[in-house]
Write a protein that holds these residues in place. Structure first.
Motif, PDB file in Angstrom:
ATOM      1  N   ASP A 259       0.807  -1.221   0.000  1.00 60.31           N
ATOM      2  CA  ASP A 259       0.000   0.000   0.000  1.00 60.31           C
ATOM      3  C   ASP A 259       0.841   1.272   0.000  1.00 60.31           C
ATOM      4  N   GLY A 260       2.140   1.153   0.125  1.00 57.75           N
ATOM      5  CA  GLY A 260       2.989   2.343   0.178  1.00 57.75           C
ATOM      6  C   GLY A 260       4.264   2.141  -0.611  1.00 57.75           C
ATOM      7  N   PRO A 261       5.193   3.099  -0.550  1.00 60.24           N
ATOM      8  CA  PRO A 261       6.458   2.990  -1.284  1.00 60.24           C
ATOM      9  C   PRO A 261       7.310   1.856  -0.743  1.00 60.24           C
ATOM     10  N   ASN A 262       8.019   1.171  -1.630  1.00 65.87           N
ATOM     11  CA  ASN A 262       8.901   0.074  -1.225  1.00 65.87           C
ATOM     12  C   ASN A 262      10.305   0.620  -0.997  1.00 65.87           C
ATOM     13  N   TYR A 263      10.665   0.808   0.255  1.00 69.07           N
ATOM     14  CA  TYR A 263      11.976   1.343   0.605  1.00 69.07           C
ATOM     15  C   TYR A 263      13.044   0.260   0.708  1.00 69.07           C
ATOM     16  N   ARG A 264      12.726  -0.958   0.227  1.00 70.58           N
ATOM     17  CA  ARG A 264      13.711  -2.038   0.255  1.00 70.58           C
ATOM     18  C   ARG A 264      13.758  -2.705  -1.119  1.00 70.58           C
TER      19      ARG A 264
ATOM     20  N   ALA B  56      41.963   7.464  -0.832  1.00 71.21           N
ATOM     21  CA  ALA B  56      41.144   6.388  -1.398  1.00 71.21           C
ATOM     22  C   ALA B  56      41.144   5.171  -0.479  1.00 71.21           C
ATOM     23  N   PHE B  57      42.331   4.776   0.006  1.00 71.05           N
ATOM     24  CA  PHE B  57      42.432   3.598   0.866  1.00 71.05           C
ATOM     25  C   PHE B  57      41.687   3.806   2.185  1.00 71.05           C
ATOM     26  N   SER B  58      41.920   4.950   2.810  1.00 69.99           N
ATOM     27  CA  SER B  58      41.316   5.187   4.126  1.00 69.99           C
ATOM     28  C   SER B  58      39.792   5.297   4.043  1.00 69.99           C
ATOM     29  N   THR B  59      39.277   5.960   3.021  1.00 72.17           N
ATOM     30  CA  THR B  59      37.822   6.095   2.908  1.00 72.17           C
ATOM     31  C   THR B  59      37.163   4.793   2.436  1.00 72.17           C
ATOM     32  N   THR B  60      37.904   3.953   1.712  1.00 70.33           N
ATOM     33  CA  THR B  60      37.361   2.639   1.348  1.00 70.33           C
ATOM     34  C   THR B  60      37.198   1.782   2.592  1.00 70.33           C
ATOM     35  N   TRP B  61      38.164   1.851   3.483  1.00 68.13           N
ATOM     36  CA  TRP B  61      38.031   1.141   4.761  1.00 68.13           C
ATOM     37  C   TRP B  61      36.817   1.664   5.524  1.00 68.13           C
ATOM     38  N   SER B  62      36.662   2.987   5.579  1.00 68.11           N
ATOM     39  CA  SER B  62      35.506   3.568   6.271  1.00 68.11           C
ATOM     40  C   SER B  62      34.203   3.083   5.645  1.00 68.11           C
ATOM     41  N   SER B  63      34.173   3.034   4.316  1.00 70.37           N
ATOM     42  CA  SER B  63      32.966   2.595   3.616  1.00 70.37           C
ATOM     43  C   SER B  63      32.658   1.133   3.909  1.00 70.37           C
ATOM     44  N   TYR B  64      33.691   0.313   3.996  1.00 65.69           N
ATOM     45  CA  TYR B  64      33.492  -1.104   4.309  1.00 65.69           C
ATOM     46  C   TYR B  64      32.923  -1.269   5.716  1.00 65.69           C
ATOM     47  N   ILE B  65      33.421  -0.485   6.643  1.00 67.88           N
ATOM     48  CA  ILE B  65      32.944  -0.556   8.029  1.00 67.88           C
ATOM     49  C   ILE B  65      31.470  -0.191   8.108  1.00 67.88           C
ATOM     50  N   VAL B  66      31.011   0.704   7.245  1.00 61.65           N
ATOM     51  CA  VAL B  66      29.580   1.047   7.200  1.00 61.65           C
ATOM     52  C   VAL B  66      28.742  -0.211   6.987  1.00 61.65           C
ATOM     53  N   GLY B  67      29.137  -1.035   5.993  1.00 63.79           N
ATOM     54  CA  GLY B  67      28.390  -2.246   5.709  1.00 63.79           C
ATOM     55  C   GLY B  67      28.434  -3.247   6.844  1.00 63.79           C
ATOM     56  N   VAL B  68      29.599  -3.426   7.438  1.00 66.87           N
ATOM     57  CA  VAL B  68      29.743  -4.369   8.551  1.00 66.87           C
ATOM     58  C   VAL B  68      28.881  -3.929   9.732  1.00 66.87           C
TER      59      VAL B  68
ATOM     60  N   PRO C 256      22.327   5.323   4.596  1.00 61.33           N
ATOM     61  CA  PRO C 256      20.952   5.257   4.078  1.00 61.33           C
ATOM     62  C   PRO C 256      20.831   4.482   2.773  1.00 61.33           C
ATOM     63  N   VAL C 257      21.917   4.428   1.977  1.00 62.46           N
ATOM     64  CA  VAL C 257      21.857   3.665   0.729  1.00 62.46           C
ATOM     65  C   VAL C 257      21.723   2.177   1.017  1.00 62.46           C
ATOM     66  N   ILE C 258      22.552   1.646   1.904  1.00 60.29           N
ATOM     67  CA  ILE C 258      22.482   0.225   2.225  1.00 60.29           C
ATOM     68  C   ILE C 258      21.162  -0.124   2.905  1.00 60.29           C
ATOM     69  N   SER C 259      20.544   0.848   3.570  1.00 66.41           N
ATOM     70  CA  SER C 259      19.269   0.603   4.240  1.00 66.41           C
ATOM     71  C   SER C 259      18.147   0.299   3.250  1.00 66.41           C
ATOM     72  N   GLU C 260      18.313   0.698   1.986  1.00 69.21           N
ATOM     73  CA  GLU C 260      17.276   0.438   0.985  1.00 69.21           C
ATOM     74  C   GLU C 260      17.636  -0.708   0.043  1.00 69.21           C
ATOM     75  N   MET C 261      18.711  -1.451   0.345  1.00 72.93           N
ATOM     76  CA  MET C 261      19.081  -2.591  -0.485  1.00 72.93           C
ATOM     77  C   MET C 261      18.173  -3.796  -0.197  1.00 72.93           C
ATOM     78  N   ARG C 262      17.858  -4.547  -1.253  1.00 73.50           N
ATOM     79  CA  ARG C 262      17.112  -5.786  -1.064  1.00 73.50           C
ATOM     80  C   ARG C 262      17.943  -6.790  -0.271  1.00 73.50           C
ATOM     81  N   LYS C 263      19.242  -6.890  -0.597  1.00 74.73           N
ATOM     82  CA  LYS C 263      20.149  -7.821   0.069  1.00 74.73           C
ATOM     83  C   LYS C 263      21.383  -7.056   0.534  1.00 74.73           C
ATOM     84  N   PRO C 264      21.367  -6.535   1.756  1.00 76.70           N
ATOM     85  CA  PRO C 264      22.523  -5.778   2.251  1.00 76.70           C
ATOM     86  C   PRO C 264      23.813  -6.597   2.278  1.00 76.70           C
ATOM     87  N   GLN C 265      23.697  -7.927   2.264  1.00 79.40           N
ATOM     88  CA  GLN C 265      24.892  -8.763   2.239  1.00 79.40           C
ATOM     89  C   GLN C 265      25.703  -8.567   0.960  1.00 79.40           C
ATOM     90  N   ASP C 266      25.069  -8.008  -0.084  1.00 79.94           N
ATOM     91  CA  ASP C 266      25.767  -7.748  -1.349  1.00 79.94           C
ATOM     92  C   ASP C 266      26.512  -6.415  -1.352  1.00 79.94           C
TER      93      ASP C 266
END
Length: 463
Positions: free
Chosen positions: A38-43, A86-98, A251-261
Motif C-alpha cells: 500500500d505504500g512505497p517500497n523502501y527495500r 582512497a584507501f582510508s575512505t574505502t576502509w571507512s565505507s566497508y565498516i559502514v556495511g559491517v 541510508p543507501v544500504i538501508s534500501e538494499m534488497r540484500k545488504p549482504q551484497d
C-alpha cells in the motif's frame, strides 16, 4: 502479535501495526518497519543499482577539482595523497556495511554514533551529516549555474540560473525511493564520465590549454611543488570531498534488497572511482600544468568547454538531486520513524516528505548564492564536514564492535592502531583544512575577478 511470514526479507526489528499488514507485507525492516504493497517500497535497491548510486555520489563535483589539487601539491605527492585518501575512505565505507549488518536498526551515521556517544553525539553527527549533504547539493547548484552560463554564453543572470537549478533539483529529489533514483544515477554517471573523458582527450590533443598564452607551449607541470600549509591542506581536503561517500552509504544500504551484497557494490564503486580520478587527474594536469581550471571542464577551449558542460549538465544535476534526496530522507525518517505514516501513502506522509525537500532546497539555494566560489566551497565541505563524517565516526564504530574482543590477535592490534590513527589524522585534516578553506574564501572575496553574492555576473569566466 501475528507471526512473521517466512518469505519476508528480514532486516531486524519488525512490527505489524494492523492485523492485515502481514498479508500485504513486502519486507520487514529495522528502520522502516513493515513495508506493504500500500505504500512505497523502501527495500527494492539491487547491488548494481547501489554501486551506481555510490559511484554517482562520488564521481561528481570532487573529480572536477582533482587536477587543480595536483597543481597545488605537485603530481607525485598529489597521486600519493589521492591514493591514501582512497584507501582510508574505502576502509571507512566497508565498516559502514559491517556495522549495518551488526546493528540493523541503524539508518544514518547519527544512529551509529548514538551507540557510542549517546544522544549528544547523535545530534552532533546528525547535524554534521545534514550540513554535509546540504553543502554538497549547494555546490552542485553553483556548478549548474556555471554550466548554464557556459553553454548559453551568459544568456541570463547567474542568479536566475541558480534558481532554475534549484527548481529542477526540487522536482527530481521529490522521488521517494532510491531504486527509482538509481535510474537517474545511471544517466548522471554516463553523461559525466563522457564529459570528463571528452575534455581529457581534447586537452591531450590540443596545442596548449585555453588559458595559456599564445605561441609555442611546453607544459609547466611539476612533479613536486612547494605549497604553503594553507594551500596544501585545502588541496588534500578536495581529495577527501572526492571520496566522501561513507556517511551517504548508511541510508543507501538501508534500501538494499540484500545488504549482504554491499561489499560487491563497494568494490565495484571504489575501483571505477579511483581509476577515473587517477587517469583524469594525471592527464589533465600533465597537459595543462598551472593553467588547469577548476572545475576541470573549463580547461579546454571555448567550444569543448561548452560541449563538455552541456554533456555533464545532467550528471551535475543528478549529483545534487541525490544529495538533496538523502538529506530530505534523513529528516523525513527522523520525523516519522516508528509511525504508520512512514511507509503509507497518507497526507501526513506526503506533506512531511515534500516539506522536507522544499525546505532543504531553499537552504541550498541560499548557500550556493552566498558562497559563489567553487574551489573554496569544495575545500570547506571536504575539510569541515566530509572529514568529520568519514574518519572519526567510522573508527569509533569499529572500536565499539571490537574493543571487547578478548582474544586480541595481531590483526585486532593492527586495526586498533589504525582506528586511532584515523581519529587523529581525521581531526588534524578537519581543523587544518577548515582553516585553509576559510582563508581561501576570504582571499577570494578580496579578488575583483570573483563574482559577488547573488550576482548576475558570468561565473563561468572565473573557472
Amino acid at each position: 502479535m501475528t507471526e512473521k511470514r517466512e518469505d519476508l526479507q528480514d532486516l531486524g526489528k519488525y512490527s505489524y501495526p494492523n492485523e492485515g499488514d502481514v498479508e500485504r507485507a513486502i519486507a520487514e525492516d529495522g528502520v522502516f518497519g513493515t513495508i506493504t504493497e500500500d505504500g512505497p517500497n523502501y527495500r527494492n535497491l539491487g547491488w548494481i543499482g547501489t554501486s551506481v548510486i555510490m559511484m554517482k555520489i562520488q564521481i561528481g563535483l570532487g573529480v572536477l577539482s582533482i587536477p587543480s589539487a595536483f597543481d597545488t601539491l605537485g603530481l607525485i605527492p598529489g597521486v600519493i595523497c589521492l591514493l591514501c585518501i582512497a584507501f582510508s575512505t574505502t576502509w571507512s565505507s566497508y565498516i559502514v556495511g559491517v556495522f549495518k549488518l551488526n546493528h540493523r536498526e541503524v539508518y544514518g551515521i547519527d544512529d551509529a554514533t548514538s551507540l557510542i556517544l549517546g544522544p549528544v553525539g547523535r545530534e552532533i553527527l546528525g547535524a554534521g551529516f545534514m550540513l554535509y549533504l546540504v553543502f554538497a547539493a549547494a555546490s552542485g547548484m553553483l556548478s549548474i549555474s556555471i554550466a548554464l552560463n557556459t553553454v548559453s554564453t551568459h544568456g541570463a543572470c547567474t542568479a536566475v540560473f541558480v534558481g532554475t537549478a534549484a527548481i529542477c533539483i526540487l522536482l527530481l529529489a521529490s522521488i521517494r525511493t532510491l531504486d527509482r533514483i538509481s535510474i537517474l544515477a545511471w544517466l548522471g554517471l554516463v553523461t559525466l564520465l563522457c564529459s570528463l573523458f571528452t575534455v581529457t582527450i581534447a586537452i591531450a590533443i590540443q596545442d596548449h590549454p585555453d588559458s595559456a598564452p599564445p605561441g609555442p607551449w611546453v607544459s609547466d607541470y611539476k612533479l613536486f611543488n612547494n605549497p604553503t600549509f594553507t594551500d596544501a591542506i585545502s588541496a588534500v581536503s578536495q581529495f577527501v570531498f572526492a571520496y566522501a561517500g561513507p556517511p551517504f552509504f548508511f541510508p543507501v544500504i538501508s534500501e538494499m534488497r540484500k545488504p549482504q551484497d554491499y561489499p560487491k557494490a563497494l568494490a565495484l564503486c571504489q575501483t571505477i572511482v579511483t581509476i577515473t580520478y587517477v587517469v583524469i587527474g594525471i592527464v589533465v594536469y600533465y597537459y595543462c600544468g598551472s593553467y588547469v581550471a577548476s572545475p576541470a571542464l573549463g580547461s579546454a577551449g571555448k567550444l569543448i568547454k561548452q560541449i563538455s558542460y552541456g554533456v555533464a549538465l545532467p550528471g551535475i544535476l543528478i549529483a545534487s538531486t541525490i544529495s538533496t534526496h538523502l538529506a530530505s530522507k534523513y529528516v523525513f525518517v527522523r520525523i516519522l520513524r516508528n509511525s504508520d505514516h512512514l511507509v503509507a501513502n497518507t497526507f501526513v506522509h506526503w506533506g512531511t516528505w515534500l516539506a522536507s525537500v522544499v525546505t532543504l532546497v531553499i537552504i541550498e539555494y541560499c548557500i550556493s548564492s552566498g558562497i559563489p566560489i567553487f574551489d573554496s566551497l569544495v575545500s570547506l565541505i571536504g575539510s569541515l564536514l566530509a572529514t568529520l563524517q568519514c574518519y572519526q565516526p567510522m573508527a569509533g564504530i569499529w572500536l565499539y564492535d571490537n574493543w571487547s574482543n578478548r582474544q586480541r590477535p595481531l590483526v585486532w592490534v593492527i586495526l586498533v592502531c589504525w582506528s586511532f590513527l584515523m581519529i587523529i589524522g581525521g581531526t588534524f585534516l578537519m581543523i587544518g583544512g577548515t582553516y585553509g578553506a576559510i582563508a581561501g574564501i576570504i582571499d577570494s572575496f578580496k579578488s575583483s575577478e570573483r563574482p559577488g553574492i547573488w550576482s548576475c555576473a558570468d561565473n563561468s569566466n572565473s573557472v
